[in-house]
Scaffold this active site. Structure first.
Site, short mmCIF file in Angstrom:
data_model
loop_
_atom_site.label_atom_id
_atom_site.label_comp_id
_atom_site.label_asym_id
_atom_site.label_seq_id
_atom_site.Cartn_x
_atom_site.Cartn_y
_atom_site.Cartn_z
N SER A 137 0.81 -1.22 0.00
CA SER A 137 0.00 0.00 0.00
C SER A 137 0.84 1.27 0.00
O SER A 137 0.30 2.36 -0.14
CB SER A 137 -0.91 0.04 1.23
N HIS A 141 3.37 3.79 8.02
CA HIS A 141 2.49 3.73 9.18
C HIS A 141 3.08 4.52 10.34
O HIS A 141 4.28 4.77 10.39
CB HIS A 141 2.32 2.28 9.64
N VAL A 281 20.97 -16.37 -5.52
CA VAL A 281 21.85 -17.06 -4.57
C VAL A 281 21.34 -18.47 -4.40
O VAL A 281 20.16 -18.70 -4.10
CB VAL A 281 21.85 -16.31 -3.22
C1 LIG Z 1 -0.28 -6.44 0.33
C2 LIG Z 1 0.80 -5.84 1.17
C3 LIG Z 1 0.62 -4.56 1.69
C4 LIG Z 1 1.62 -3.98 2.48
N1 LIG Z 1 1.46 -2.70 2.89
C5 LIG Z 1 2.47 -2.11 3.59
C6 LIG Z 1 2.38 -0.75 3.96
O1 LIG Z 1 1.43 -0.06 3.60
N2 LIG Z 1 3.38 -0.20 4.71
C7 LIG Z 1 4.47 -0.93 5.09
O2 LIG Z 1 5.29 -0.41 5.80
N3 LIG Z 1 4.59 -2.21 4.72
C8 LIG Z 1 3.63 -2.81 3.96
N4 LIG Z 1 3.77 -4.10 3.55
C9 LIG Z 1 5.01 -4.80 3.89
C10 LIG Z 1 6.16 -4.42 2.98
O3 LIG Z 1 5.79 -4.55 1.63
C11 LIG Z 1 7.34 -5.33 3.26
O4 LIG Z 1 7.60 -5.30 4.62
C12 LIG Z 1 8.60 -4.94 2.54
O5 LIG Z 1 8.37 -4.72 1.16
C13 LIG Z 1 9.61 -6.03 2.71
O6 LIG Z 1 10.75 -5.75 1.96
P1 LIG Z 1 11.87 -6.85 1.80
O7 LIG Z 1 12.99 -6.18 1.15
O8 LIG Z 1 12.10 -7.52 3.08
O9 LIG Z 1 11.21 -7.97 0.90
P2 LIG Z 1 11.01 -8.09 -0.68
O10 LIG Z 1 10.59 -6.86 -1.28
O11 LIG Z 1 10.17 -9.30 -0.91
O12 LIG Z 1 12.47 -8.36 -1.21
C14 LIG Z 1 13.13 -9.57 -1.11
C15 LIG Z 1 13.96 -9.74 -2.35
O13 LIG Z 1 14.82 -10.83 -2.23
C16 LIG Z 1 14.96 -11.44 -3.49
N5 LIG Z 1 15.43 -12.82 -3.30
C17 LIG Z 1 14.80 -13.81 -2.65
N6 LIG Z 1 15.56 -14.93 -2.68
C18 LIG Z 1 16.67 -14.64 -3.36
C19 LIG Z 1 17.82 -15.38 -3.75
N7 LIG Z 1 17.94 -16.67 -3.41
N8 LIG Z 1 18.79 -14.76 -4.45
C20 LIG Z 1 18.67 -13.45 -4.80
N9 LIG Z 1 17.60 -12.71 -4.46
C21 LIG Z 1 16.61 -13.28 -3.76
C22 LIG Z 1 13.56 -11.35 -4.04
O14 LIG Z 1 13.52 -11.50 -5.43
C23 LIG Z 1 13.12 -9.98 -3.56
O15 LIG Z 1 13.36 -8.98 -4.51
C24 LIG Z 1 2.79 -4.70 2.78
C25 LIG Z 1 2.95 -5.98 2.26
C26 LIG Z 1 1.98 -6.55 1.44
C27 LIG Z 1 2.20 -7.90 0.86
#
Ligand SMILES: Cc1cc2nc3c(=O)[nH]c(=O)nc-3n(C[C@H](O)[C@H](O)[C@H](O)COP(=O)(O)OP(=O)(O)OC[C@H]3O[C@@H](n4cnc5c(N)ncnc54)[C@H](O)[C@@H]3O)c2cc1C
Ligand SMILES: Cc1cc2nc3c(=O)[nH]c(=O)nc-3n(C[C@H](O)[C@H](O)[C@H](O)COP(=O)(O)OP(=O)(O)OC[C@H]3O[C@@H](n4cnc5c(N)ncnc54)[C@H](O)[C@@H]3O)c2cc1C
Lengths: 595, 425
Positions: A137, A141, A281
């Site tokens: 979204s 927050h 990875v």
């Molecule tokens: C529907 C929805 C609504 C949300 N709304 C909000 C909001 O309004 N506000 C808020 O604060 N949070 C919100 N969130 C949460 C927020 O989106 C996540 O907390 C945040 O995007 C997490 O980021 P990340 O980098 O941990 O994960 P991700 O964005 O999933 O990144 C992980 C990355 O790792 C890569 N990866 C995985 N395995 C490997 C591998 N083996 N080798 C290389 N690369 C790899 C993936 O391809 C991916 O790009 C929401 C989530 C959802 C699903």
């Protein structure tokens, strides 16, 4: 198994047998519980996981129970030649390797780029921000939705405060539009409403609930303000008659999550980080309890520090290192976006309070993007498949219910919908820790919502952890926190537009009818420090295809520009990386094949 | 600031014909602004034939039809700006447009003709659930890719919607050697012209599944297949008729929407049924001096009609500049009556008429042996028998000046009466 662990297993066994799953095998190691076996339904797997997490003494749950119904789509191995998608050559060694280019990985990369370190970020997709980070979204927050005392709440409150500065440095828009938590005649559960005299339920809604929320905010340092009905109607003239009172949270804001992530990545690259896209990875190399490097599908990188920021795949990456202390069970959330001609219909984000609250999600709401597109949702559905990002008919109906606060909203202005997967653990909190078993391996996992809002604080925390486990960090004088944005033609004044076109005539060629994006912006996006090589990557940077016609007009133009700038045939242009080609060949080519 | 007499937004068939007419009527300074690299509009990608059967009494391809007008325009002093996107119009008739050579253009016009055409309805607007992989195109976009860009979107195609473009694309894909698994239509009747059902679908033995829809799209990177199902009389999918169809491409031909963002920026009053501006018999909108014609007003099935009505707008704009358009004291509202979805023009402003007014109407449902009836002042002032009316085929009624000049009230109703409604003498 030590005595404490044996106790945990016994207690848990009893609970799980009682629930009717006698075949689940349980073991524990230093408070980390491991579950194995097979049940019928995925929902049962989830139930068992939560039972374990709630058992006293349990520090982490590794739930490997499988369900009969699971249909894991998995991913076919890419055999396509990488060509344009191989954006950098892989270095032989690095000080720190970050796995995952979501907002978390990119924020950490940018944080570490302040120091004299060789940092490499590896991302399996053809762009950063391709998983949860692109499908949320975009809400920063305030923290009021989180349970008191959680790491989530602490980092959310802190991260929220850090957003103004970082968005300014990165030149990305950030709007604090504020959230109105709305208490309505449907806030109390029907059962309660039935038995209580109306003056009592009114008193609860008007006085007690706002007070409870207010107190919770105060404790966590979140500014809040109660809002009476008249003021509520003034703030939101289109709101339903069901609204009784509200609680206003002014620090609530919105960003474009992919835009901030791309900006972080670009700024990190500017400051020396290497970001390798299309690089997966496959293993973490560990020797004598110490990280030695990572094995990727493009070769090996030696490194003593590896950060696991792999989102929903974080449990699998942790397993590669033998440092898995949690399970990720994907929880899908779908969101509906409406046309920006509905801009101004609401002035703040809105969320109806419905009791009892789902303990695992803040529930859907009504938000607006930075450009004024209303977006509704998300819902929350447990799915067994880490690749399932489909939006079902039932979900669309559920999300439409979010809009019951706005009875006259024009739903036909819908332009698209999408789903993302939350990386939920059974403990339902962020899991940010250096592994005790594998030195140099840091898990940054379970980053579900409010992961975006917390991301600045998470990056800072990870920097602290790295220092604690021995990484030497010396500041770089030449670190430049400022990132130049792509000029956004549609936002400029007439004089600025004239000037820009004079400098670069490509800005005079508007190729997107809905968002008025110019060729100049697209070309810029393709040649940035982190190049946009796909239609979707261009879209995330300059908004082509995000408007009401969803790429009907600009699609062919963007495809052509990509082919020209990347020097590839049109047939090789993809939507979002290898395997997602837009075309199967030139005209007449199928006929030639037949003949 | 550039000043012109008439500025025409969009150089498709509507824009071209209105420009020609305004020129014939003596307007000196006419400017056509077109965002494409050539004049002709959507016709340029319609390389099939079937255009011009009324106006030229022969069947031409889209580009051929357009070329006839382009050649005429070139002989006149009409100015054309190509590759120029209009960004905004205001109710004072100031236009902001942009291109690479001139940069930002500010244009002031005495009269404006809106002829921006329409765009296609997308997958989300009809709420098809499922994944969002590569390989989902609207029919017009696929047509552009094949006929203009020279690339084929897919090998195994499922088409949703039996509108004209959907059926034309079924044939086009087949001719390119792709397999069209079927055309699925949610209604119980085809959505396009009968001639297209025969020539594009039946002749190529492509299965046409009426009362069917797509209930899910599957695919991770590229479309892998769709689930199709029969629908009940309320168009709800019937669960146990669901069937998975493997394919790599989904083509959607599920309706067109007049493109009116610019009209809205100029505060032009809109008709929620047609999604186009409300126009009078001169094709003038609610903003004096702003006229509209072609698909921007409502979606036409034949280009001949577009060209014809565009002439009305061209003449209207010329008359407006000369101050010749006289308005009656209270306008006549035209209402859609029984089995009529909409009527264009929606309003009549003229004081006295010396020419026919042509009314365009779309019916809601198929009906045989009907009578179209025009009611005014409590009387049936006009009647016409029609063998069959269908939603995809526009009904045209020409009402003569002597009938029109008799109207004294401020309302006109158009009904389509079925056989059983007819009063038996
Ligand atoms: C529907 C929805 C609504 C949300 N709304 C909000 C909001 O309004 N506000 C808020 O604060 N949070 C919100 N969130 C949460 C927020 O989106 C996540 O907390 C945040 O995007 C997490 O980021 P990340 O980098 O941990 O994960 P991700 O964005 O999933 O990144 C992980 C990355 O790792 C890569 N990866 C995985 N395995 C490997 C591998 N083996 N080798 C290389 N690369 C790899 C993936 O391809 C991916 O790009 C929401 C989530 C959802 C699903
Ligand atoms: C696939 C298809 C098949 C068809 N088949 C037939 C057939 O067989 N027989 C038949 O008689 N009819 C057919 N038609 C119908 C006919 O082509 C249309 O009714 C006709 O082209 C509409 O004319 P128009 O000028 O209103 O719109 P368009 O042809 O769409 O022209 C609108 C023009 O305005 C321009 N424009 C829009 N906005 C702006 C802006 N902001 N700035 C500058 N320029 C702008 C566009 O670039 C375009 O050139 C078909 C239509 C389609 C789409």
């Amino acid at each position: 198994m030590g005595g404490r662990d044996q106790k945990i297993v016994k207690k848990l066994e009893k609970k799980i047998v009682k629930k009717g799953f006698p075949d689940v095998k349980i073991s524990a190691d230093e408070g980390i519980v491991r579950l194995n076996g097979r049940v019928n339904l995925w929902s049962e797997v989830i139930t068992i996981g939560y039972l374990a997490a709630k058992t006293k003494g349990v520090k982490g749950v590794i739930n490997d129970v499988t369900a009969g119904e699971i249909e894991r789509k998995g991913e076919e191995k890419k055999v396509t030649k990488r060509g344009v998608y191989e954006n950098v050559s892989l270095p032989k060694r690095a000080d720190v390797v970050i796995v995952g280019g979501g907002v978390i990985g990119c924020f950490i990369a940018r944080e570490l780029s302040r120091y004299k370190l060789d940092v490499v970020l590896l991302e399996k997709e053809s762009d950063v921000a391709c998983e949860a980070t692109k499908a949320n979204s975009g809400v920063v927050h305030s923290g009021i939705g989180e349970s008191s005392g959680t790491l989530k709440q602490k980092l959310n409150v802190k991260g929220n405060k850090m957003c103004d500065k970082v968005c300014e440095e990165l030149n990305v828009p950030f709007e604090r539009d504020g959230l109105l938590i709305v208490i309505t005649t449907e806030t109390l559960p029907p059962k309660v409403r039935k038995v209580l005299p109306s003056f009592i339920s009114n008193f609860i809604c008007e006085k007690i609930i706002p007070y409870v929320i207010f107190r919770k905010g105060k404790k966590a340092g979140i500014p809040l303000r109660p809002v009476k009905r008249e003021e509520l109607l003034e703030m939101e003239p289109n709101i339903t008659d069901k609204a009784i009172v509200g609680v206003y949270s002014p620090t609530y804001g919105v960003v474009y999550p992919y835009e901030i992530t791309i900006a972080l990545a670009e700024n990190a690259i500017q400051n020396g980080v290497k970001i390798a896209l299309n690089t997966e990875v496959e293993d973490i190399l560990v020797e004598d309890g110490k990280v030695k490097g990572v094995l990727t599908d493009r070769g090996t990188i030696e490194a003593e520090y590896v950060i696991n920021a792999a989102g929903i795949f974080a449990d699998e990456v942790a397993e590669m290192a033998g440092a898995r202390e949690f399970s990720i069970h994907p929880r899908k959330g779908s969101i509906i976006i409406f046309d920006k001609d509905m801009k101004g219909y609401i002035n703040h984000s809105l969320s109806e309070l419905i009791l009892p609250q789902d303990p695992h999600t803040k529930g859907g709401g009504i938000f607006t993007t930075v450009d004024g597109n209303p977006n509704w949702g998300p819902d929350a559905i447990e799915v067994s498949d880490k690749y399932d990002k489909s939006v079902t008919a039932e979900e669309i109906d559920t999300i439409f219910e979010c809009g019951s606060l706005l009875p006259d909203f024009q739903k036909s202005s819908l332009i698209t919908y999408f789903a993302g997967l939350r990386a939920a653990t059974y403990e339902e909190d962020f899991f940010i820790k250096a592994s005790e078993n594998v030195l140099g391996f840091v898990n940054v996992a379970g980053i579900q919502s409010p992961g975006l809002a917390s991301s600045p604080a998470i990056a800072e925390m990870v920097r602290g952890i790295l220092r604690e486990i021995g990484l030497k960090m010396r500041e770089k004088e030449e670190f430049n926190p400022i990132r130049r944005a792509i000029p956004k033609f549609s936002n400029l004044s007439i004089e600025e537009k004239k000037k820009l076109i004079k400098e670069n005539p490509l800005y005079g060629n508007v190729i997107c009818r809905c968002e008025h994006v110019t060729e100049g912006e697209v070309v810029d996006a393709i040649h940035r420090p982190l190049p946009a090589t796909t239609v979707d990557a261009v879209k995330r940077r300059v908004r082509t295809g995000m408007g009401r016609c969803q790429g009907g007009f600009c699609g062919p133009k963007v495809a052509r520009i990509l082919a020209r700038e990347l020097n590839i045939p049109l047939e090789e242009v993809t939507k979002d990386g290898p395997g997602s080609n837009l075309f199967v060949g030139k005209t007449k080519s199928l006929l030639a094949e037949e003949a | 600031m550039i000043e012109v007499d008439v500025a025409i937004i969009g150089g498709g068939p509507a824009g071209l014909a209105s420009a020609m007419k305004a020129c014939e009527e003596g307007v000196k300074d006419i400017l056509i602004i077109e965002r494409g690299m050539e004049l002709g509009g959507i016709l340029l990608q319609c390389i099939h034939d079937g255009f011009g059967t009324f106006i030229f009494e022969e069947t031409l391809t889209g580009p051929e039809y357009a070329q006839r007008y382009i050649d005429e325009v070139k002989k006149t002093g009409i100015n054309v700006k190509l590759n120029t996107m209009v960004l905004e119009i205001d109710s004072a008739k100031r236009i902001i447009a942009v291109n690479q050579e001139d940069g930002l253009l500010e244009i002031e016009a005495k009269a404006i003709i809106l002829s921006m055409g329409c765009r296609e309805r997308t997958r989300a607007q009809i709420l098809i659930p499922g994944d969002r992989p590569s390989g989902i195109y609207t029919a017009g976009v696929a047509q552009r890719y094949i006929n203009i860009e020279g690339v084929i979107p897919g090998k195994k195609v499922v088409i949703l919607g039996s509108g004209d473009i959907g059926m034309i694309m079924a044939r086009r894909f087949t001719l390119e050697g792709a397999e069209v698994e079927g055309v699925y239509e949610v209604m119980s009747n085809p959505g396009g012209l009968t001639r297209n059902v025969v020539q594009c679908v039946e002749d190529y033995e492509i299965p046409l599944h009426l009362s069917h829809t797509i209930t899910n799209i599957r695919g991770r990177r590229r479309v892998e297949g769709v689930t199709v199902a029969k629908v009940d009389s309320e168009m709800r999918p019937i669960k146990d008729t669901e069937r998975f169809v493997p394919c790599d491409t989904v083509i959607l031909s599920v309706g067109l929407i007049p493109e009116n963002e610019l009209s809205k920026s100029a505060d032009v009053g809109m008709d929620p049924i047609t999604n186009g501006p409300i126009v009078d018999e001169q094709m003038q909108t609610s903003v004096p001096g702003i006229f509209a014609c072609g698909n921007v007003v409502h979606v036409h099935d034949l280009v001949d009609d577009v060209s014809k009505v565009a002439e009305v707008a061209g003449k209207g704009a010329a008359g407006y500049i000369d101050g010749k358009l006289k308005k009656r004291r209270s306008p006549i509202k035209v209402r859609a009556g029984r089995n009529v979805k909409y009527v264009v023009p929606q309003i009549i402003h003229g004081e006295k008429f010396d020419e026919d007014i042509r009314f365009y109407l779309r019916v809601k449902e198929i009906e045989k042996s009907v009578k179209t009836v025009v009611l005014a002042d409590g009387e049936r002032i006009f009647e016409k028998k029609i063998k069959i009316v269908k939603p995809p085929e526009m009904v045209k009624l020409d009402i003569s000046p002597d009938i029109l000049n008799r109207i004294t009230g401020d309302e006109l109703i158009i009904d389509v009466e079925g056989e059983e409604d007819e009063e038996k003498p």
